[in-house]
Design a protein around this motif. Structure first.
Motif, short mmCIF file in Angstrom:
data_model
loop_
_atom_site.label_atom_id
_atom_site.label_comp_id
_atom_site.label_asym_id
_atom_site.label_seq_id
_atom_site.Cartn_x
_atom_site.Cartn_y
_atom_site.Cartn_z
N UNK A 43 43.56 51.12 39.43
CA UNK A 43 43.81 50.65 41.05
C UNK A 43 42.93 49.55 41.31
N UNK A 44 43.28 48.31 41.62
CA UNK A 44 42.35 47.33 41.93
C UNK A 44 42.15 47.30 43.51
N UNK A 45 41.10 47.82 43.71
CA UNK A 45 40.69 47.97 45.22
C UNK A 45 40.64 46.48 45.69
N UNK A 46 40.29 45.49 45.22
CA UNK A 46 39.93 44.39 45.86
C UNK A 46 41.25 43.51 46.02
N UNK A 47 42.33 43.83 45.32
CA UNK A 47 43.38 43.06 45.66
C UNK A 47 44.54 43.84 46.45
N UNK A 48 44.09 45.09 46.84
CA UNK A 48 44.91 46.05 47.54
C UNK A 48 45.08 45.28 49.18
N UNK A 49 46.15 44.87 49.39
CA UNK A 49 46.59 44.20 50.82
C UNK A 49 46.77 45.21 51.99
N UNK A 50 46.67 46.51 51.51
CA UNK A 50 47.00 47.49 52.59
C UNK A 50 45.85 48.11 53.19
N UNK A 51 44.76 47.91 52.37
CA UNK A 51 43.64 48.50 52.72
C UNK A 51 42.80 47.76 53.55
N UNK A 57 35.20 48.61 50.94
CA UNK A 57 33.74 48.82 50.36
C UNK A 57 33.22 50.27 50.34
N UNK A 58 33.95 51.07 51.25
CA UNK A 58 33.63 52.93 51.28
C UNK A 58 34.26 53.28 49.98
N UNK A 59 35.20 52.83 49.74
CA UNK A 59 36.19 53.54 48.49
C UNK A 59 35.32 53.06 47.17
N UNK A 60 34.75 51.82 46.95
CA UNK A 60 34.21 51.50 45.74
C UNK A 60 32.71 52.52 45.68
N UNK A 61 32.24 52.47 46.69
CA UNK A 61 30.92 53.56 46.84
C UNK A 61 31.32 54.84 46.35
N UNK A 62 32.43 55.32 46.95
CA UNK A 62 32.90 56.68 46.45
C UNK A 62 33.31 56.91 45.14
N UNK A 63 33.95 55.97 44.53
CA UNK A 63 34.20 55.74 42.98
C UNK A 63 33.11 55.95 42.25
N UNK A 64 31.98 55.38 42.63
CA UNK A 64 30.86 55.54 41.75
C UNK A 64 31.03 54.89 40.15
N UNK A 65 30.90 55.74 39.33
CA UNK A 65 30.98 55.28 38.03
C UNK A 65 32.51 55.17 37.70
N UNK A 66 33.26 55.66 38.57
CA UNK A 66 34.80 55.54 38.05
C UNK A 66 35.24 53.97 38.48
N UNK A 67 34.25 53.35 39.21
CA UNK A 67 34.74 51.98 39.52
C UNK A 67 34.27 50.71 38.23
N UNK A 68 34.75 49.69 38.23
CA UNK A 68 34.57 48.70 37.29
C UNK A 68 34.06 47.76 38.11
N UNK A 70 34.80 44.61 38.31
CA UNK A 70 35.98 43.65 38.86
C UNK A 70 36.89 44.64 39.79
N UNK A 71 36.09 45.57 40.31
CA UNK A 71 36.57 46.17 41.67
C UNK A 71 37.83 46.99 41.15
N UNK A 72 37.92 47.61 40.17
CA UNK A 72 39.13 48.47 39.64
C UNK A 72 38.51 49.96 39.58
N UNK A 73 39.39 51.04 39.97
CA UNK A 73 39.06 52.19 39.92
C UNK A 73 39.86 52.70 38.70
N UNK A 74 39.25 53.56 37.91
CA UNK A 74 40.02 54.20 36.64
C UNK A 74 39.79 55.73 36.89
#
Length: 141
Positions: A43-51, A57-68, A70-74
């Protein structure tokens, strides 16, 4: 597929999520070697238009090592033996992460104890001091 509503004005379109299926590990016998039942969600957080930006920003912090970078959560789901249940598992985990990111921290106004509270505290200290004073052994008796 469709829109997953998580909180007021916060959600995501399932079309923004890419799910691929990979070979799983663990129980399943021969099936585990033949069927790609583990679900991997991207899920690419940076291109998500609904968030909103603060949620991103908070989602990428929560994702931690699951984030890439380039702003993706895996997220990988391999808890269950079927693709469908693993798919629902990773979608639910993503929803939980977004729900946590959307919560605003309550603003706390620091306060000071009032006059009566200070007096109660001092009265309690005095009572305790009297109790201890009465326990002392008198040597001059």
């Amino acid at each position: 597929m469709g829109y997953r509503d998580i909180a007021p004005h916060v959600g995501f379109y399932e079309e923004d999520v890419t799910i691929t299926y990979i070979l799983s590990t663990g129980a399943g016998g021969q099936n585990v070697n033949k069927v790609a039942s583990a679900a991997q969600l991207r899920f690419n957080v940076l291109t998500a238009s609904t968030l909103p930006d603060r949620v991103k920003l908070k989602l990428l912090q929560i994702a931690g090592s699951r984030g890439t970078q380039n702003g993706e959560i895996v997220l990988t789901g391999r808890k269950f033996r079927t693709q469908l249940r693993n798919r629902e598992d990773v979608l639910e985990r993503l929803s939980d992460m977004i729900r946590e990111a959307a919560q605003r921290k309550a603003f706390r106004v620091p306060t000071r104890p009032g006059k009566a509270a200070k007096q109660r505290r001092l009265d309690g200290k005095s009572r305790r001091a009297d109790v201890k004073k009465n326990r002392r052994v008198r040597l001059d008796d």
